[in-house]
Design an enzyme around this catalytic site. Structure first.
Site, PDB file in Angstrom:
ATOM      1  N   ASP A  35      29.864   5.218  23.946  1.00 18.54           N
ATOM      2  CA  ASP A  35      30.199   3.963  23.268  1.00 18.54           C
ATOM      3  C   ASP A  35      31.487   4.162  22.483  1.00 18.54           C
ATOM      4  OD1 ASP A  35      28.103   1.390  22.508  1.00 18.54           O
ATOM      5  OD2 ASP A  35      29.947   1.576  21.349  1.00 18.54           O
ATOM      6  N   ARG A  40      27.489   3.938  15.988  1.00 16.75           N
ATOM      7  CA  ARG A  40      26.323   3.726  16.843  1.00 16.75           C
ATOM      8  C   ARG A  40      25.868   5.031  17.491  1.00 16.75           C
ATOM      9  NH1 ARG A  40      25.043  -1.788  20.326  1.00 16.75           N
ATOM     10  NH2 ARG A  40      23.764  -2.493  18.630  1.00 16.75           N
ATOM     11  N   LEU A 162      14.627  -6.254  30.923  1.00 15.60           N
ATOM     12  CA  LEU A 162      13.773  -5.916  29.776  1.00 15.60           C
ATOM     13  C   LEU A 162      13.851  -7.002  28.712  1.00 15.60           C
ATOM     14  CD1 LEU A 162      15.477  -4.927  27.016  1.00 15.60           C
ATOM     15  CD2 LEU A 162      15.945  -2.980  28.454  1.00 15.60           C
ATOM     16  N   ALA A 222      16.722 -16.192  36.536  1.00  9.53           N
ATOM     17  CA  ALA A 222      15.469 -15.779  35.882  1.00  9.53           C
ATOM     18  C   ALA A 222      15.478 -16.236  34.427  1.00  9.53           C
ATOM     19  CB  ALA A 222      15.312 -14.257  35.970  1.00  9.53           C
ATOM     20  N   GLN A 266       4.413 -20.854  25.353  1.00 11.32           N
ATOM     21  CA  GLN A 266       4.073 -20.878  23.939  1.00 11.32           C
ATOM     22  C   GLN A 266       5.087 -21.777  23.217  1.00 11.32           C
ATOM     23  OE1 GLN A 266       1.551 -19.061  22.281  1.00 11.32           O
ATOM     24  NE2 GLN A 266       2.243 -20.006  20.373  1.00 11.32           N
ATOM     25  N   GLY A 270      11.661 -22.987  18.885  1.00  7.59           N
ATOM     26  CA  GLY A 270      12.818 -22.830  19.766  1.00  7.59           C
ATOM     27  C   GLY A 270      13.019 -21.375  20.118  1.00  7.59           C
ATOM     28  N   CYS A 275      20.155 -13.562  24.693  1.00  7.90           N
ATOM     29  CA  CYS A 275      20.308 -13.802  26.135  1.00  7.90           C
ATOM     30  C   CYS A 275      20.137 -15.241  26.593  1.00  7.90           C
ATOM     31  CB  CYS A 275      19.331 -12.919  26.898  1.00  7.90           C
ATOM     32  SG  CYS A 275      19.676 -11.180  26.673  1.00  7.90           S
ATOM     33  N   PHE A 276      19.024 -15.890  26.206  1.00  5.42           N
ATOM     34  CA  PHE A 276      18.712 -17.169  26.858  1.00  5.42           C
ATOM     35  C   PHE A 276      19.837 -18.196  26.728  1.00  5.42           C
ATOM     36  CE2 PHE A 276      13.776 -16.809  26.926  1.00  5.42           C
ATOM     37  CZ  PHE A 276      13.882 -15.945  27.998  1.00  5.42           C
TER      38      PHE A 276
HETATM   39  N1  LIG Z   1      19.516  -7.315  24.711  1.00  6.39           N
HETATM   40  C1  LIG Z   1      18.713  -7.521  25.741  1.00  6.39           C
HETATM   41  O1  LIG Z   1      17.505  -7.634  25.577  1.00  6.39           O
HETATM   42  C2  LIG Z   1      19.258  -7.618  27.135  1.00  6.39           C
HETATM   43  C3  LIG Z   1      18.371  -7.582  28.212  1.00  6.39           C
HETATM   44  C4  LIG Z   1      18.875  -7.654  29.517  1.00  6.39           C
HETATM   45  C5  LIG Z   1      20.246  -7.740  29.728  1.00  6.39           C
HETATM   46  N2  LIG Z   1      21.085  -7.781  28.654  1.00  6.39           N
HETATM   47  C6  LIG Z   1      22.543  -7.787  28.935  1.00  6.39           C
HETATM   48  O2  LIG Z   1      23.003  -6.431  28.812  1.00  6.39           O
HETATM   49  C7  LIG Z   1      24.335  -6.400  28.274  1.00  6.39           C
HETATM   50  C8  LIG Z   1      24.354  -5.545  27.020  1.00  6.39           C
HETATM   51  O3  LIG Z   1      23.543  -6.176  26.042  1.00  6.39           O
HETATM   52  P1  LIG Z   1      23.139  -5.429  24.698  1.00  6.39           P
HETATM   53  O4  LIG Z   1      22.174  -6.305  24.005  1.00  6.39           O
HETATM   54  O5  LIG Z   1      22.781  -4.027  25.018  1.00  6.39           O
HETATM   55  O6  LIG Z   1      24.556  -5.442  23.913  1.00  6.39           O
HETATM   56  P2  LIG Z   1      24.932  -4.620  22.612  1.00  6.39           P
HETATM   57  O7  LIG Z   1      25.962  -5.416  21.906  1.00  6.39           O
HETATM   58  O8  LIG Z   1      23.700  -4.192  21.883  1.00  6.39           O
HETATM   59  O9  LIG Z   1      25.595  -3.267  23.181  1.00  6.39           O
HETATM   60  C9  LIG Z   1      26.804  -3.232  23.869  1.00  6.39           C
HETATM   61  C10 LIG Z   1      27.544  -1.951  23.480  1.00  6.39           C
HETATM   62  O10 LIG Z   1      28.678  -1.806  24.331  1.00  6.39           O
HETATM   63  C11 LIG Z   1      29.722  -1.190  23.558  1.00  6.39           C
HETATM   64  N3  LIG Z   1      31.001  -1.408  24.239  1.00  6.39           N
HETATM   65  C12 LIG Z   1      31.653  -2.569  24.465  1.00  6.39           C
HETATM   66  N4  LIG Z   1      32.768  -2.344  25.183  1.00  6.39           N
HETATM   67  C13 LIG Z   1      32.815  -1.014  25.421  1.00  6.39           C
HETATM   68  C14 LIG Z   1      33.721  -0.179  26.131  1.00  6.39           C
HETATM   69  N5  LIG Z   1      34.780  -0.691  26.771  1.00  6.39           N
HETATM   70  N6  LIG Z   1      33.470   1.141  26.150  1.00  6.39           N
HETATM   71  C15 LIG Z   1      32.383   1.669  25.532  1.00  6.39           C
HETATM   72  N7  LIG Z   1      31.488   0.919  24.863  1.00  6.39           N
HETATM   73  C16 LIG Z   1      31.702  -0.404  24.815  1.00  6.39           C
HETATM   74  C17 LIG Z   1      29.621  -1.851  22.211  1.00  6.39           C
HETATM   75  O11 LIG Z   1      30.240  -1.080  21.203  1.00  6.39           O
HETATM   76  C18 LIG Z   1      28.093  -1.954  22.038  1.00  6.39           C
HETATM   77  O12 LIG Z   1      27.570  -0.842  21.337  1.00  6.39           O
HETATM   78  C19 LIG Z   1      24.718  -7.863  28.053  1.00  6.39           C
HETATM   79  O13 LIG Z   1      25.411  -8.308  29.185  1.00  6.39           O
HETATM   80  C20 LIG Z   1      23.381  -8.566  27.952  1.00  6.39           C
HETATM   81  O14 LIG Z   1      23.463  -9.916  28.352  1.00  6.39           O
HETATM   82  C21 LIG Z   1      20.633  -7.692  27.370  1.00  6.39           C
HETATM   83  O1  LIG Z   2       6.409 -18.708  25.399  1.00  5.50           O
HETATM   84  C1  LIG Z   2       7.406 -18.343  24.755  1.00  5.50           C
HETATM   85  C2  LIG Z   2       8.078 -17.125  25.016  1.00  5.50           C
HETATM   86  C3  LIG Z   2       9.202 -16.801  24.250  1.00  5.50           C
HETATM   87  N1  LIG Z   2       9.634 -17.639  23.269  1.00  5.50           N
HETATM   88  C4  LIG Z   2      10.848 -17.281  22.494  1.00  5.50           C
HETATM   89  O2  LIG Z   2      11.905 -17.052  23.411  1.00  5.50           O
HETATM   90  C5  LIG Z   2      12.833 -16.101  22.886  1.00  5.50           C
HETATM   91  C6  LIG Z   2      13.106 -14.991  23.887  1.00  5.50           C
HETATM   92  O3  LIG Z   2      11.944 -14.192  24.038  1.00  5.50           O
HETATM   93  P1  LIG Z   2      11.815 -13.059  25.162  1.00  5.50           P
HETATM   94  O4  LIG Z   2      12.208 -13.622  26.455  1.00  5.50           O
HETATM   95  O5  LIG Z   2      10.471 -12.496  25.053  1.00  5.50           O
HETATM   96  O6  LIG Z   2      12.855 -11.954  24.630  1.00  5.50           O
HETATM   97  P2  LIG Z   2      14.319 -11.503  25.116  1.00  5.50           P
HETATM   98  O7  LIG Z   2      14.508 -10.131  24.610  1.00  5.50           O
HETATM   99  O8  LIG Z   2      15.310 -12.543  24.756  1.00  5.50           O
HETATM  100  O9  LIG Z   2      14.217 -11.380  26.722  1.00  5.50           O
HETATM  101  C7  LIG Z   2      14.758 -12.350  27.612  1.00  5.50           C
HETATM  102  O10 LIG Z   2      16.135 -12.122  27.803  1.00  5.50           O
HETATM  103  C8  LIG Z   2      16.450 -10.799  28.308  1.00  5.50           C
HETATM  104  C9  LIG Z   2      17.959 -10.684  28.340  1.00  5.50           C
HETATM  105  O11 LIG Z   2      18.538 -11.215  29.489  1.00  5.50           O
HETATM  106  C10 LIG Z   2      15.810 -10.644  29.676  1.00  5.50           C
HETATM  107  O12 LIG Z   2      16.127  -9.366  30.202  1.00  5.50           O
HETATM  108  C11 LIG Z   2      14.305 -10.829  29.551  1.00  5.50           C
HETATM  109  O13 LIG Z   2      13.705 -10.736  30.841  1.00  5.50           O
HETATM  110  C12 LIG Z   2      14.020 -12.201  28.932  1.00  5.50           C
HETATM  111  O14 LIG Z   2      12.618 -12.363  28.724  1.00  5.50           O
HETATM  112  C13 LIG Z   2      12.209 -15.607  21.572  1.00  5.50           C
HETATM  113  O15 LIG Z   2      12.791 -16.289  20.478  1.00  5.50           O
HETATM  114  C14 LIG Z   2      10.741 -15.985  21.706  1.00  5.50           C
HETATM  115  O16 LIG Z   2      10.116 -16.197  20.474  1.00  5.50           O
HETATM  116  C15 LIG Z   2       8.979 -18.830  23.006  1.00  5.50           C
HETATM  117  O17 LIG Z   2       9.375 -19.596  22.121  1.00  5.50           O
HETATM  118  N2  LIG Z   2       7.866 -19.146  23.759  1.00  5.50           N
END
Ligand SMILES: NC(=O)c1ccc[n+]([C@@H]2O[C@H](COP(=O)([O-])OP(=O)(O)OC[C@H]3O[C@@H](n4cnc5c(N)ncnc54)[C@H](O)[C@@H]3O)[C@@H](O)[C@H]2O)c1
Ligand SMILES: O=c1ccn([C@@H]2O[C@H](COP(=O)(O)OP(=O)(O)O[C@H]3O[C@H](CO)[C@@H](O)[C@H](O)[C@H]3O)[C@@H](O)[C@H]2O)c(=O)[nH]1
Length: 476
Positions: A35, A40, A162, A222, A266, A270, A275-276
């Site tokens: 990173d 971090r 995830l 998704a 549920q 909101g 992500c969403f």
């Molecule tokens: N948070 C989630 O639950 C989740 C789930 C599925 C997919 N995603 C997707 O995954 C991606 C990452 O999400 P996140 O929540 O982990 O983001 P995050 O902000 O927590 O982490 C991203 C990291 O990348 C680093 N970074 C940015 N540019 C860089 C570079 N050029 N070189 C090295 N490091 C660099 C940043 O410093 C940061 O620490 C996004 O596209 C997000 O939409 C997130």
């Molecule tokens: O029935 C439900 C389910 C969820 N939520 C809300 O929806 C938001 C998102 O919840 P959740 O989807 O469980 O968490 P995320 O970590 O945002 O995960 C979503 O976004 C990720 C990033 O893309 C994806 O990888 C996951 O599959 C997808 O579930 C939260 O505020 C929850 O409280 C509701 O209000 N009602």
């Protein structure tokens, strides 16, 4: 192609946990997460991990220093790896073309440029960040326009599904792993190499392969479908409140239809999270760019409904509190966007606070995991409020009983399990009367709260006390 070293660019909510699980399950592979942020990386190397996620600490500790490393030595790690996972942030653009809707791909681009700049051998480059369709093509263009003699790249799409709060179990037992890649012999070889990594713990039949564009679009689809379910049930909750129907009963009734399924129905204040909203907006922007305005409008409505739900809930609080919350103490239970995470990105709690602060309410915030500094930083974002207002109206406590003491109302904004275990008699005794509870997550025992004397309001259900103090739905 043999994978012995993996480099993951981006040590965030996705890069950290997903690579920790890969290292944990693949002792024959060395995984290094890099990173730009030294802070971090230092946290990942400490006892105080930068993110809270149940089970994460155990997994990290099982392999850190053995085959899992966190580092800022980006160039060296890229040079040594055969497989590079890009897991950087892709936030909504805040400037220029597509502002407020398109994904900002500047971090993806800089990661791709860095790979092209330093690589001295061929690589499989895996796009794990969520991106618009055709982003892999752009990454490929950057890489191939800058490649050195003899260095070749295969770019794959491997979106992450995830959810926060359940990341480790989602990673250990995913519904599926998606790998998209070029349908060429070299592309297939790269897909097989990545697939081999996952096969260490995931059955073959759960590893789905397809073309790159389908894989990229499937991730957006998704999230759009999941967000749409929440907006749909929240739309029903408004009808329930207006008619006397109960949204939990409606969810149960429709969820038992196996074609619909029970999850993500549920009703709430909101959806939040990083992500969403971002990914649905991304889909809206993509549809507009493809000259599909009807498709764009369809998905935009998922966002509109979510905004409406947050605003509607805040308005209910104001109207129940005799149309004014000015100078009234209101306890906010929960600031994280969902339970079991300290993440506050797009948390609905922030919007509820903002709307109440606009009405001059004195908000007293308690969250079991979110850091004091994070709450202040979120509230002082120019789009929310300013420092002077926050200083005047907000207190942040580490004790829920303190937050509720002398308050007119409690608002449940996050579904933390501990909120169900509190002594609500003690809390009631310390509050001003009438004492209100607004359960925005439908997690409390409303009947017993009514019996204690609370005025209870929740989402998708109107509650009144009848003559024997029993809970009943409000007749129209
Ligand atoms: N948070 C989630 O639950 C989740 C789930 C599925 C997919 N995603 C997707 O995954 C991606 C990452 O999400 P996140 O929540 O982990 O983001 P995050 O902000 O927590 O982490 C991203 C990291 O990348 C680093 N970074 C940015 N540019 C860089 C570079 N050029 N070189 C090295 N490091 C660099 C940043 O410093 C940061 O620490 C996004 O596209 C997000 O939409 C997130
Ligand atoms: O029935 C439900 C389910 C969820 N939520 C809300 O929806 C938001 C998102 O919840 P959740 O989807 O469980 O968490 P995320 O970590 O945002 O995960 C979503 O976004 C990720 C990033 O893309 C994806 O990888 C996951 O599959 C997808 O579930 C939260 O505020 C929850 O409280 C509701 O209000 N009602």
């Amino acid at each position: 192609m043999k994978i012995t070293k993996i480099c993951c660019i981006g040590a965030g909510y996705v890069g950290g946990p997903s690579c920790a699980v890969i290292a944990h399950k693949c002792p024959d592979v060395t995984v290094t997460v890099v990173d730009l942020s030294q802070e971090r990386i230092d946290q990942w190397n400490s006892d105080n991990l930068p993110i809270f996620e149940p089970g994460l600490e155990e997994v990290v500790k099982s392999c850190r220093g053995k085959n899992l490393f966190f580092s800022t030595e980006i160039d060296k790690t890229i040079i040594e790896a055969e497989l590079i996972i890009i897991s950087v942030n892709t936030p909504t653009k805040t400037y220029g073309l597509g502002k407020g809707r398109a994904a900002d791909l500047k971090y993806i681009e800089s990661a791709a440029r860095k790979i092209a700049e330093v690589s001295t051998s061929s690589k499989v480059v895996v796009e794990k960040s969520t991106v618009p369709v055709k982003a892999a093509e752009s990454v490929n263009n950057i890489l191939s326009a800058n490649h050195k003699h003899g260095v070749r790249y295969q770019v794959l799409s491997n979106p992450e599904f995830l959810a926060e709060g359940t990341a480790i179990s989602d990673l250990l037992f995913p519904d599926r792993v998606l790998i998209g890649g070029p349908q060429t012999p070299e592309g297939r070889e790269a897909i097989d190499a990545l697939s081999w990594v996952y096969q260490h713990w995931i059955p073959m039949e759960k590893i789905i392969t397809m073309n790159t564009w389908s894989s990229e679009l499937s991730k957006l689809a998704a999230n759009a479908f999941l967000a749409q379910r929440i907006s749909s049930i929240n739309a029903m909750s408004a009808i329930c409140e207006a008619t006397g129907a109960d949204v939990s009963e409606v969810s149960h009734a429709i969820g038992t239809d196996t074609r619909i399924g029970a999850r993500f129905l549920q009703a709430s204040i909101g959806f939040g999270g990083s992500c969403f909203q971002k990914d649905v907006l991304n889909l809206v922007y993509l549809s507009e760019c493809l000259n599909l305005p009807e498709v764009a409008a369809y998905w935009q409505q998922v966002i509109e409904m979510n905004e409406y739900q947050k605003r509607r809930f805040a308005n209910r609080i104001i109207s129940a509190l005799f149309n004014t919350v000015a100078n009234k103490k209101i306890a906010i239970f929960g600031f994280a966007f969902k339970k079991d995470t300290a993440d506050t990105r797009e948390t609905p709690s922030l919007y509820i606070c903002k709307y109440l602060m606009e009405e001059a309410a004195l908000v007293s915030i308690y969250d079991p995991k979110v850091d004091h500094k994070q709450i202040v930083s979120d509230l002082t974002d120019p789009a929310v409020s300013d420092k002077e207002t926050v200083d005047k109206l907000v207190t942040i406590t580490t004790d829920p009983y303190e937050a509720a003491k002398g308050a007119h109302a409690i608002v449940i904004c996050t579904e933390w399990d501990e909120f169900k275990t509190y002594n609500y008699q003690r809390i009631y005794d310390s509050m001003l009367k009438p004492a209100f509870i607004f359960d925005g997550r439908m997690i409390l025992d409303h009947q017993s709260l009514l019996e204690l004397g609370y005025h209870v309001e929740t989402v998708g259900r109107r509650l009144v006390r009848n003559s024997v103090n029993r809970l009943q739905a409000m007749p129209k």
